[in-house]
Write a protein that holds these residues in place. Sequence first.
Motif, PDB file in Angstrom:
ATOM      1  N   LEU A 170       0.719  -1.338  -0.005  1.00  0.00           N
ATOM      2  CA  LEU A 170       0.013  -0.053   0.004  1.00  0.00           C
ATOM      3  C   LEU A 170       0.943   1.384  -0.214  1.00  0.00           C
ATOM      4  O   LEU A 170       2.090   1.270   0.400  1.00  0.00           O
ATOM      5  N   PRO A 171       0.277   2.418  -0.494  1.00  0.00           N
ATOM      6  CA  PRO A 171       1.061   3.574  -0.522  1.00  0.00           C
ATOM      7  C   PRO A 171       1.250   3.919   0.968  1.00  0.00           C
ATOM      8  O   PRO A 171       0.347   3.922   1.776  1.00  0.00           O
ATOM      9  N   SER A 172       2.709   4.229   1.349  1.00  0.00           N
ATOM     10  CA  SER A 172       2.803   4.631   2.799  1.00  0.00           C
ATOM     11  C   SER A 172       2.069   5.860   3.289  1.00  0.00           C
ATOM     12  O   SER A 172       1.848   6.802   2.569  1.00  0.00           O
ATOM     13  N   PHE A 173       1.575   5.837   4.550  1.00  0.00           N
ATOM     14  CA  PHE A 173       1.081   7.225   5.039  1.00  0.00           C
ATOM     15  C   PHE A 173      -0.100   7.490   4.259  1.00  0.00           C
ATOM     16  O   PHE A 173      -0.758   8.663   4.629  1.00  0.00           O
ATOM     17  N   SER A 174      -1.000   6.665   3.641  1.00  0.00           N
ATOM     18  CA  SER A 174      -2.180   7.055   2.860  1.00  0.00           C
ATOM     19  C   SER A 174      -3.270   6.772   3.692  1.00  0.00           C
ATOM     20  O   SER A 174      -3.196   5.955   4.639  1.00  0.00           O
ATOM     21  N   ASP A 175      -4.284   7.148   3.563  1.00  0.00           N
ATOM     22  CA  ASP A 175      -5.594   6.790   4.132  1.00  0.00           C
ATOM     23  C   ASP A 175      -5.895   5.195   4.291  1.00  0.00           C
ATOM     24  O   ASP A 175      -6.015   4.546   5.221  1.00  0.00           O
ATOM     25  N   GLU A 176      -5.478   4.542   3.010  1.00  0.00           N
ATOM     26  CA  GLU A 176      -5.842   3.180   2.963  1.00  0.00           C
ATOM     27  C   GLU A 176      -4.612   2.377   3.905  1.00  0.00           C
ATOM     28  O   GLU A 176      -4.961   1.376   4.409  1.00  0.00           O
ATOM     29  N   TRP A 177      -3.599   2.999   3.764  1.00  0.00           N
ATOM     30  CA  TRP A 177      -2.294   2.341   4.900  1.00  0.00           C
ATOM     31  C   TRP A 177      -2.942   2.597   6.303  1.00  0.00           C
ATOM     32  O   TRP A 177      -2.628   1.710   6.943  1.00  0.00           O
ATOM     33  N   ASN A 178      -3.257   3.779   6.557  1.00  0.00           N
ATOM     34  CA  ASN A 178      -3.652   3.936   8.073  1.00  0.00           C
ATOM     35  C   ASN A 178      -4.840   2.887   8.346  1.00  0.00           C
ATOM     36  O   ASN A 178      -4.862   2.433   9.237  1.00  0.00           O
ATOM     37  N   ALA A 179      -5.713   2.764   7.417  1.00  0.00           N
ATOM     38  CA  ALA A 179      -6.896   1.745   7.785  1.00  0.00           C
ATOM     39  C   ALA A 179      -6.523   0.345   7.887  1.00  0.00           C
ATOM     40  O   ALA A 179      -7.123  -0.480   8.418  1.00  0.00           O
ATOM     41  N   SER A 180      -5.464  -0.012   7.167  1.00  0.00           N
ATOM     42  CA  SER A 180      -5.174  -1.406   7.279  1.00  0.00           C
ATOM     43  C   SER A 180      -4.633  -1.756   8.510  1.00  0.00           C
ATOM     44  O   SER A 180      -4.689  -2.830   9.061  1.00  0.00           O
ATOM     45  N   PHE A 181      -4.012  -0.550   9.460  1.00  0.00           N
ATOM     46  CA  PHE A 181      -3.505  -0.911  10.723  1.00  0.00           C
ATOM     47  C   PHE A 181      -4.664  -0.839  11.524  1.00  0.00           C
ATOM     48  O   PHE A 181      -4.627  -1.619  12.504  1.00  0.00           O
ATOM     49  N   ASN A 182      -5.711   0.185  11.319  1.00  0.00           N
ATOM     50  CA  ASN A 182      -6.625   0.445  12.176  1.00  0.00           C
ATOM     51  C   ASN A 182      -7.646  -1.020  12.227  1.00  0.00           C
ATOM     52  O   ASN A 182      -8.284  -1.198  13.149  1.00  0.00           O
ATOM     53  N   GLU A 183      -7.616  -1.596  11.164  1.00  0.00           N
ATOM     54  CA  GLU A 183      -8.639  -2.838  10.843  1.00  0.00           C
ATOM     55  C   GLU A 183      -7.959  -4.137  11.337  1.00  0.00           C
ATOM     56  O   GLU A 183      -8.442  -5.084  10.979  1.00  0.00           O
ATOM     57  N   GLY A 184      -6.528  -4.052  11.703  1.00  0.00           N
ATOM     58  CA  GLY A 184      -5.898  -5.455  11.768  1.00  0.00           C
ATOM     59  C   GLY A 184      -5.464  -6.109  10.781  1.00  0.00           C
ATOM     60  O   GLY A 184      -5.121  -7.323  10.927  1.00  0.00           O
ATOM     61  N   GLN A 185      -5.277  -5.464   9.730  1.00  0.00           N
ATOM     62  CA  GLN A 185      -4.745  -6.191   8.360  1.00  0.00           C
ATOM     63  C   GLN A 185      -3.332  -6.198   8.472  1.00  0.00           C
ATOM     64  O   GLN A 185      -2.534  -6.781   7.535  1.00  0.00           O
ATOM     65  N   GLN A 186      -2.617  -5.176   9.231  1.00  0.00           N
ATOM     66  CA  GLN A 186      -1.161  -5.133   9.523  1.00  0.00           C
ATOM     67  C   GLN A 186      -0.694  -5.467  10.733  1.00  0.00           C
ATOM     68  O   GLN A 186      -1.242  -4.627  11.667  1.00  0.00           O
ATOM     69  N   TRP A 187      -0.126  -6.531  11.168  1.00  0.00           N
ATOM     70  CA  TRP A 187       0.265  -7.037  12.618  1.00  0.00           C
ATOM     71  C   TRP A 187       1.278  -6.255  12.988  1.00  0.00           C
ATOM     72  O   TRP A 187       1.766  -6.387  14.250  1.00  0.00           O
ATOM     73  N   THR A 188       2.580  -5.837  12.010  1.00  0.00           N
ATOM     74  CA  THR A 188       3.580  -5.126  12.809  1.00  0.00           C
ATOM     75  C   THR A 188       4.132  -3.937  11.759  1.00  0.00           C
ATOM     76  O   THR A 188       3.724  -3.863  10.429  1.00  0.00           O
ATOM     77  N   TRP A 189       4.886  -3.350  12.232  1.00  0.00           N
ATOM     78  CA  TRP A 189       5.582  -2.292  11.553  1.00  0.00           C
ATOM     79  C   TRP A 189       6.972  -2.042  11.991  1.00  0.00           C
ATOM     80  O   TRP A 189       7.161  -1.563  13.116  1.00  0.00           O
ATOM     81  N   VAL A 190       7.918  -2.339  11.385  1.00  0.00           N
ATOM     82  CA  VAL A 190       9.414  -2.050  11.732  1.00  0.00           C
ATOM     83  C   VAL A 190       9.806  -0.471  11.589  1.00  0.00           C
ATOM     84  O   VAL A 190       9.748  -0.422  10.009  1.00  0.00           O
TER      85      VAL A 190
END
Length: 443
Positions: free
Chosen positions: A254-274
Motif C-alpha cells: 500500500l502507499p505509505s501513510f495513505s488513508d488506505e495504509w492507516n486503515a489497514s493498521f486500524n482494521e488489523g490487516q497489518q500486524w507489525t511495523w518495523v
Amino acid sequence: MRAHYGKVTAAFAISALALTGCSAGGDSSGGGAEAAPCEASEGPVELNFTTWVPGMDQVVELWNEENPDIQVTVQTGPNGNSGTYQNFFNQIQAGNAPDLGQIEYDALPNFRVQDGLENIAECAGVTEAADQFVDWTWGQTTFGEEGSVYAIPQDSGPMAMYYRADLFEEAGIEVPTTWEEYAVAAEQIKAEGAYITNFPKTDVNWFAGMVWQNGGQWFANDGESWDVNLTGPESEEVATYWQDLLSEDLVSTLPSFSDEWNASFNEGQQWTWVSAVWGATTLSDGAPDTAGKWAVAPMPQWEAGGETAGNWGGSSTAVLKGSEHPAEAAQFALWLNTDPEALALANELGGLYPAAKSATELEAFAGGVEFYDGQQIYDVFAEASANVDPNFTWGPTMTQTYTDVSDGFGAAIGGSGTLLDALSEGQQQTVDALTAQSIPVQE
C-alpha cells in the motif's frame, strides 16, 4: 504523522552550486574545511530559522523571551525534499539564505559538497557539546573531518518493531526476534487473512535503515572521492529477503501513510511495523481503534542474540553558508537541541525524539504510554539508539538516489525486475549523477 521526515515526494533539481564544486571552504569530494574564526557580533542580532516541525515557533518563543539581544524568527516550509532544500540551495546561491535551517542527516552531505554549510567548530561551546549527543548523530554532522562541525543534531529515528500483541497472542504465533522467524510468522499471519507488514516502495531510506542494521554501507569517502556501493553483500541480503516476501505475497504494498495504509493498521490487516521512534504517534493517530493493543520490541535480528538497530529519519540544525552571525546562530542551535524545556516542547508539539542523550531523562519518555498498554516504549528505542552503527555514511545526492531506487522498487513490485535490480540500477544512476556534478567517484 507528525515527525516523519522519511518519505521522498519530489526530487529537487541539481543546483548550479553543484556545477562549480565547493569554493575555498572545501572541495567537491567532501574533504575537510578549515573552520573560520567565530566571533560574537556587536549589538542586537536577528536570526532567521527555517524548519517544518509543527509548533517550532512556540519553542523559539522560549528562547526569545530569555535572549532579548538575539531574536529568532521562525519560517515554516514544507518537508525538506518537498521544496525546502531546493529553496535553501537557491537562497545560498543568491546570498540570502536564512541563518539556520533544518536539514536531515541524509541530506547534509549534499549541502556539504556544495559548500552550503558554515563550519561552526570554532564557535563557543560547539565542540565541547559533542558528548551531549548520541555518538552516531554527532558523527553525522562532522563527516569524520577533524576540526569540523557543520550542524547540531536535532532528532533521530532509531528503529524497533511495533506489533499487535493481542493478535499474536490470540493466534498463538510467537513474536519474532529474528528475520528468519519474521518470515515464518509472515506465512502464519497470511493464513489468518492478514499481512505481517507493508513494503514501502517510496521509503527508500526505510530500506537503507534495514541495510544499516545489517552492517552495510552505501557510501564511503576517503577525503578525495566517493565510493558508491548499493549492492554490497549486506544490501543484497536485505533485498533478497524482502523480495522473497513480496514474491510470496506475504507483505502488502500500500502507499505509505495513505488513508488506505492507516486503515489497514486500524482494521488489523497489518500486524507489525518495523519503524522509527516517531512512528509511535503515527500509529496512534492513524489507528485510534487499536489503542492498548500494540507493543514495541527490538528489531528482528539477522543472527539470534544480536542487538543491532537501524535508523530511519532524523534532522539537524545547520548554520547555512553566508550567515552574518554564525556565533549567535550556533549558540541558538545548541540551546534548541539541549535545553530540557525546549526538547520537551518540541516533542509535545512536533513529535521530535531528541538526539540529546538527556532525552531519556525527560518526563515524556520516562513513563508508560497508554496507546501501547502502558509499556515504556521509549526504553526500547533508547536501547536501539545505543545500538545504531555510528559509522554509517550518506552520499551527496541522496534525493536523486532515493528517487531512482524507488522507481526500481515500484517496477519490482509490478513484476518487472527485482529489488536487487533496482539497487544495481540506482547505483549506476548515482555514479552518473555524481560524475555529472564533477564530484570524484572511485572506480
